[in-house]
Design an enzyme around this catalytic site. Sequence first.
Site, PDB file in Angstrom:
ATOM      1  N   HIS A 223       0.746  -1.140   0.196  1.00 60.95           N
ATOM      2  CA  HIS A 223      -0.019   0.084   0.127  1.00 60.95           C
ATOM      3  C   HIS A 223       0.728   1.209  -0.024  1.00 60.95           C
ATOM      4  O   HIS A 223       0.214   2.398   0.414  1.00 60.95           O
ATOM      5  CB  HIS A 223      -0.970   0.170   1.343  1.00 60.95           C
ATOM      6  CG  HIS A 223      -1.637  -1.132   1.529  1.00 60.95           C
ATOM      7  ND1 HIS A 223      -2.915  -1.716   0.658  1.00 60.95           N
ATOM      8  CD2 HIS A 223      -1.425  -2.361   2.289  1.00 60.95           C
ATOM      9  CE1 HIS A 223      -3.687  -2.666   1.047  1.00 60.95           C
ATOM     10  NE2 HIS A 223      -2.643  -3.216   1.954  1.00 60.95           N
ATOM     11  N   SER A 344      15.090  19.645 -17.506  1.00 63.74           N
ATOM     12  CA  SER A 344      14.124  20.466 -17.601  1.00 63.74           C
ATOM     13  C   SER A 344      14.575  21.909 -18.523  1.00 63.74           C
ATOM     14  O   SER A 344      15.696  22.397 -18.485  1.00 63.74           O
ATOM     15  CB  SER A 344      13.484  21.345 -16.293  1.00 63.74           C
ATOM     16  OG  SER A 344      12.507  22.357 -16.310  1.00 63.74           O
ATOM     17  N   LYS A 350      16.851  20.021 -12.272  1.00 65.86           N
ATOM     18  CA  LYS A 350      16.077  18.867 -12.391  1.00 65.86           C
ATOM     19  C   LYS A 350      16.878  17.797 -13.079  1.00 65.86           C
ATOM     20  O   LYS A 350      17.739  17.874 -14.257  1.00 65.86           O
ATOM     21  CB  LYS A 350      14.820  19.219 -13.363  1.00 65.86           C
ATOM     22  CG  LYS A 350      13.740  20.223 -12.554  1.00 65.86           C
ATOM     23  CD  LYS A 350      13.181  19.427 -11.331  1.00 65.86           C
ATOM     24  CE  LYS A 350      12.300  18.243 -11.790  1.00 65.86           C
ATOM     25  NZ  LYS A 350      11.052  18.823 -12.604  1.00 65.86           N
ATOM     26  N   GLU A 357       9.541   6.767 -17.110  1.00 65.80           N
ATOM     27  CA  GLU A 357       8.013   7.349 -17.528  1.00 65.80           C
ATOM     28  C   GLU A 357       7.655   7.118 -18.853  1.00 65.80           C
ATOM     29  O   GLU A 357       6.408   6.667 -18.922  1.00 65.80           O
ATOM     30  CB  GLU A 357       8.315   8.892 -17.189  1.00 65.80           C
ATOM     31  CG  GLU A 357       8.422   9.365 -15.918  1.00 65.80           C
ATOM     32  CD  GLU A 357       8.670  10.804 -15.613  1.00 65.80           C
ATOM     33  OE1 GLU A 357       8.345  11.428 -14.626  1.00 65.80           O
ATOM     34  OE2 GLU A 357       8.787  11.675 -17.111  1.00 65.80           O
TER      35      GLU A 357
END
Length: 531
Positions: A223, A344, A350, A357
């Site tokens: 969880h 980025s 970043k 992804e």
Amino acid sequence: LFVQALPLGPMSVAARAPKHLLQRFISSAGTAVSLRASARAWTFPAGKRMMSTGKDGPDVSSVSSVGFRLSRSGRFSGETDPLMEQFNASFPYDKRMWRQDLQGSIAYAAALGRCGLLQKEEVESLQNGLRAVEKEWEAGKFEAKPGDEDIHTANERRLTEIVGSVGGKLHTGRSRNDQVATDVRMWLRDEITELIKHMKDLIATAVTRAEAEQDLLLPGYTHLQRAQPIRWSHWLLCYAWQWKRDVARLESVLSRVNMMPLGVGALSGHPFGIDRHLLAKDLHFDAIIQNSLDAVGDRDFIIEFLFSSSMIMVHFSRFAEDLILYSSTEFSFVSLADAYSTGSSLMPQKKNPDALELLRGKSGRVIGQTVGLLTTVKGTPSTYNKDLQEDKEPLFDAADTLKACSQIANGVLSTLTPNKEKMLAALDLPMLATDLSDHLVRKGVPFREAHHVAGAVVKLAEDRGCTLDKLSADDLRTTHPSFSDDAASSGPGGMWDYEAAVERRQTDGGTSRAAVGKQIAELKAWLSQSA
């Protein structure tokens, strides 16, 4: 009739064109054609008879080098809407099967020779011509022409340009229905074989890292909440076993892909007694498909591959999601290599896990292809229908996606750096509460009671504002008399030692060193046997 024999292009109005304009077009193309209203034949430079007319209409005796549309027989007299030609054509995407199409035709020519439909020299001429076409594809010199509706007509058109009228014999008894089904199976057979190799390489990477990094401990989660400590190796092997199942599915699908439909014609069978079993052997199929209707209409094997691909992508997606979390600043369990990260356009600090992804995102793409083709096929009646042309783009896209994703996943996994200190820092003592209940179970306390008592111990520590390891044995016995002194031990091997907690999971499939080592040995043996 002439209009049907020339690729006049989307803007053609030849059916209504004045005769002198048609002659001028022919002249500009460098093709000498004698137009006579009463002629029974037109003569081309090589002196070959290309099309004749009689009282019963046109008769196509061979295929010319000027781009005769092979799929349009003498049955048709009107022009095809240019938009329909584009709508109908599959050459832009099925041309990737050029090699399999040529291999199938080389073997089919031999089969026609064996049953007496071709002379030996004709077989040799066809096979040599097909190999010449193959060399053009390999060299990137194959020239598509208007009228090349698909890879089959393109290759046959070019073959006939090379070998002449004997090229018109190659398709004897064969339909594009059984031809395309054969090509797709041969293409997919090659793709699955390559994909299995990539998947095994990925599994080998996971096993190699698991063997080398067994000392690393980190929280296991349920969880998305910290649950119990596990070995980093155990997490790696979790995905190795999933990928092994993926390989098993691919191998199972491959056994059904490798069945030959060729030699059944359009739907009812071959009229000339071709030896399908020997043809299957020549093309390295395991067996023939026994029913001609099923042979041309079956797309189960593609849907099965798409489902197997979807499962692989689901596993890649979950793998990616774990590592996206683990590589975030909030976790920092791993650092991803620059080679699989991006920055980025605005924020210079970043470092984004774009490779992961995309692995996660592309799973939806492949699942969508699976659902789409299932929906397409479900409404078709038996045998071949043009709907089935829609099988190739989802198949090709899924195969390309899997090939890329399997290699990207391997690249990410082989280059990431685990952070041992961050992993250990994320472990906390409440994760060992289950070990407290296990301690009581070993003393004969029923599990449900022991589970309740362990919760009471956690509550006791919270009420006192201390960690669990600060509770004495006497403190523990206030919740249950069966606690012995070693229940409060925080030294090596004691109750509050994370390594000891991991080592208590000794059963097969557990996270102890021995259990992990056994998994590694089994996977290494499997990789060795299947190499």
